[in-house]
Design an enzyme around this catalytic site. Structure first.
Site, PDB file in Angstrom:
ATOM      1  N   GLY A  45      -1.012   9.057 -11.522  1.00 14.23           N
ATOM      2  CA  GLY A  45      -1.314   7.916 -11.420  1.00 14.23           C
ATOM      3  C   GLY A  45      -2.281   7.408 -10.088  1.00 14.23           C
ATOM      4  N   VAL A  46      -2.076   6.066  -9.694  1.00 15.93           N
ATOM      5  CA  VAL A  46      -2.975   5.673  -8.369  1.00 15.93           C
ATOM      6  C   VAL A  46      -2.899   6.543  -7.282  1.00 15.93           C
ATOM      7  CG1 VAL A  46      -3.579   3.920  -7.076  1.00 15.93           C
ATOM      8  CG2 VAL A  46      -3.402   3.399  -9.479  1.00 15.93           C
ATOM      9  N   GLY A 183      -9.320  -8.136   4.515  1.00 14.03           N
ATOM     10  CA  GLY A 183      -7.937  -7.804   4.315  1.00 14.03           C
ATOM     11  C   GLY A 183      -7.546  -7.011   5.235  1.00 14.03           C
ATOM     12  N   TYR A 186      -2.171  -2.827   5.289  1.00 18.51           N
ATOM     13  CA  TYR A 186      -2.356  -1.615   5.709  1.00 18.51           C
ATOM     14  C   TYR A 186      -3.330  -0.679   4.985  1.00 18.51           C
ATOM     15  CZ  TYR A 186       0.080  -0.159   1.177  1.00 18.51           C
ATOM     16  OH  TYR A 186       0.583  -0.003  -0.215  1.00 18.51           O
ATOM     17  N   ILE A 187      -3.636  -1.042   3.802  1.00 20.97           N
ATOM     18  CA  ILE A 187      -4.835  -0.388   3.187  1.00 20.97           C
ATOM     19  C   ILE A 187      -6.120  -0.500   3.742  1.00 20.97           C
ATOM     20  CG2 ILE A 187      -6.127  -0.083   1.032  1.00 20.97           C
ATOM     21  CD1 ILE A 187      -3.664  -0.907  -0.549  1.00 20.97           C
ATOM     22  N   GLU A 206      -9.376 -10.921   8.708  1.00 20.14           N
ATOM     23  CA  GLU A 206      -8.132 -11.268   8.140  1.00 20.14           C
ATOM     24  C   GLU A 206      -7.675 -12.637   8.093  1.00 20.14           C
ATOM     25  OE1 GLU A 206      -4.214 -11.219   7.115  1.00 20.14           O
ATOM     26  OE2 GLU A 206      -5.443  -9.480   6.639  1.00 20.14           O
ATOM     27  N   ALA A 323       4.711   3.773  -3.664  1.00 17.49           N
ATOM     28  CA  ALA A 323       5.107   4.982  -4.545  1.00 17.49           C
ATOM     29  C   ALA A 323       6.458   5.414  -4.407  1.00 17.49           C
ATOM     30  CB  ALA A 323       4.158   6.068  -4.207  1.00 17.49           C
ATOM     31  N   HIS A 447      14.827  19.957  22.091  1.00 13.53           N
ATOM     32  CA  HIS A 447      13.970  19.582  23.045  1.00 13.53           C
ATOM     33  C   HIS A 447      12.927  20.456  23.177  1.00 13.53           C
ATOM     34  CE1 HIS A 447      12.799  18.091  26.792  1.00 13.53           C
ATOM     35  NE2 HIS A 447      12.635  19.218  27.379  1.00 13.53           N
TER      36      HIS A 447
END
Length: 471
Positions: A45-46, A183, A186-187, A206, A323, A447
């Protein structure tokens, strides 16, 4: 090849071989179903082909380039660092090819029949699958629709030429000298920041008052600070109006209040969301599947549509287009059609942005927890007070844990900083198992590790921190 118009019988038809579809197909096959999985594109898929995986490969390459170019903090000086963009693309394509090949092998190993083509419903129990060579007809007992989504195309900014969707932005022939991004989600931030690390002059436009809406402003502010340090221009509260292309560039006009501005760049990247793939020739209207006014398919807590044996998952149902959400829903749907009592519970689904620094959240924010009626207690601890973070030169960021003050239950967390995408899983598990702040504080964390910041944040919320002081 099917002779005549006879139907072949299968148990489960899965439409789409993206993260949700291939997981649903494999899980259904594991539970004894005869499964046919259909996709008109490549398996994966994408996400695997033009989304999550190739973008993260390019982001990783950008990090490597930045690290090689700026090792002064570690006392390392190198010569003239150069980028071979064709090699970067070769690396990206190699990662994608390996993973899509792996998915194809998994489908085959689980005896899932795969058909490269499209689907058209004939009725509620039959569908025709077709490509240029064949068009067999199948009769199914159950169906899981997982057709995914595509980038939203704005009328004023049609894709083509120097106006790009996220898909084209992953395969540019060269590193652009300049790029405008419409835009700041997040992309847009991930791809814009990736190119800025390679030396591109980036402008982000934005519409809201801050980039990365959906994440706390304390988190997005750190990302904005890092972007500005790379000479990225961020314009918020702006409305993109139009674009004019030439053979060499594109000029974008936008408005901030009453003032109109313009910026010219090599390319324009439009990332304003995604549209569900529920239109076209699939024939959902023919079988009367109920939809929302946004083109999403209405489903219940198992992914079941108004037609009891037809399910829908992923980007085509309400909720975040993620996803890992689609994968989760795919398992639930496959188990539901097998009679198992599986249901979706979204409270533990994380959201991650592979920005710099990374942002990750799961469960409730402080504000959301209060709105849900909880007596909230939160603990916040900075990366700057963690030894491992300092040794990685990653002092920016924090872990914030949100809990119920009455019983100590962990309700959510927000993490911004290096490796936030990996660190968030511990909090997701804590919420899933009903853990308390004390459970986290009593868990011995190795640690020196970044994971200790989670422990320290829990101790802050409990009121007895070791590595900071309470005023």
């Amino acid at each position: 090849m099917v002779v005549g118009d006879a139907s072949l019988d299968i148990d489960t038809l899965v439409i789409g071989a993206g993260p949700g579809g291939y997981v649903a197909a494999i899980r259904a096959a594991q539970l004894g179903h005869k499964v046919l999985c259909v996709d008109k594109a490549t398996v994966g898929g994408v996400c695997l082909n033009v989304g999550c995986i190739p973008s993260k490969a390019l982001i990783s390459a950008a990090h490597q380039y930045e690290a090689a170019s700026h090792g002064e903090a570690f006392g390392i000086t190198v010569g003239d660092v150069k980028v071979d963009w064709s090699k970067v693309q070769e690396f990206k394509n190699g990662v994608t090819k390996k993973l899509t090949g792996g998915v194809a092998s998994l489908l085959k190993a689980n005896k899932v029949e795969y058909f490269n083509g499209e689907v058209m419903f004939i009725n509620e129990n039959e569908a025709r699958v077709f490509n240029d060579q064949e068009a067999p007809r199948y009769r199914f007992k159950n169906c899981i629709i997982a057709t995914g989504s595509r980038p939203i195309e704005l009328k004023a900014f049609p894709y083509g030429g120097r106006i790009l969707s996220s898909t084209e932005a992953l395969s540019l022939p060269e590193i652009p000298k300049s790029l405008v991004v419409i835009g700041g989600g997040y992309i847009g931030i991930e791809l814009g920041q990736m190119y800025s690390k390679f030396g591109t002059k980036v402008t982000i436009i934005e519409g809201s008052d801050a980039i990365m809406p959906g994440f706390d402003k304390d988190m997005s502010n750190l990302v904005a600070k890092k972007l500005k340090a790379k000479d990225v221009t961020i314009v918020t509260g702006a409305q993109a109006k139009s674009a004019t292309q030439t053979a060499d560039n594109v000029t974008v006009t936008y408005a901030v209040g009453d003032k109109e501005e313009s910026v010219t760049a090599d390319y324009l990247l439009v990332t304003v969301g995604r549209r569900p793939n529920t239109d076209g020739e699939l024939g959902l209207d023919l079988i009367n599947v109920e939809m929302t006014d946004r083109g999403l398919i209405k489903v219940d807590h198992q992914g079941r549509t108004n037609i009891p044996h037809i399910f829908a998952i992923g980007d085509i149902v309400p909720g975040a287009a993620l996803a890992h959400k689609a994968m989760y829903e795919g398992r639930v749907a496959a188990e539901a059609i097998s009679g198992l009592p599986s249901v979706v519970d979204y409270k533990c689904i994380p959201a991650v942005a592979f920005s710099d620094p990374e942002c990750a959240s799961v469960g409730y924010s402080e504000k959301e927890a209060k709105e849900k009626g909880h007596n909230v207690k939160a603990g916040k601890f900075p990366f700057a007070a963690n030894g491992r973070a300092l040794s990685l030169n990653g002092a920016e960021g924090f872990v914030k844990i949100v809990s119920d003050a009455d019983n100590g239950l962990v309700l959510g967390a927000q993490i911004v900083g290096i490796e936030a995408s990996n660190m968030i899983a511990e909090i997701g598990l804590a919420i899933e198992m009903g853990a308390t702040l004390e459970d986290i504080a009593l868990t011995i964390h190795a640690h020196p590790t970044l994971g200790e910041i989670v422990l320290d944040a829990a101790e802050v919320a409990l009121g007895h921190p070791i590595h900071t002081f309470v005023k």
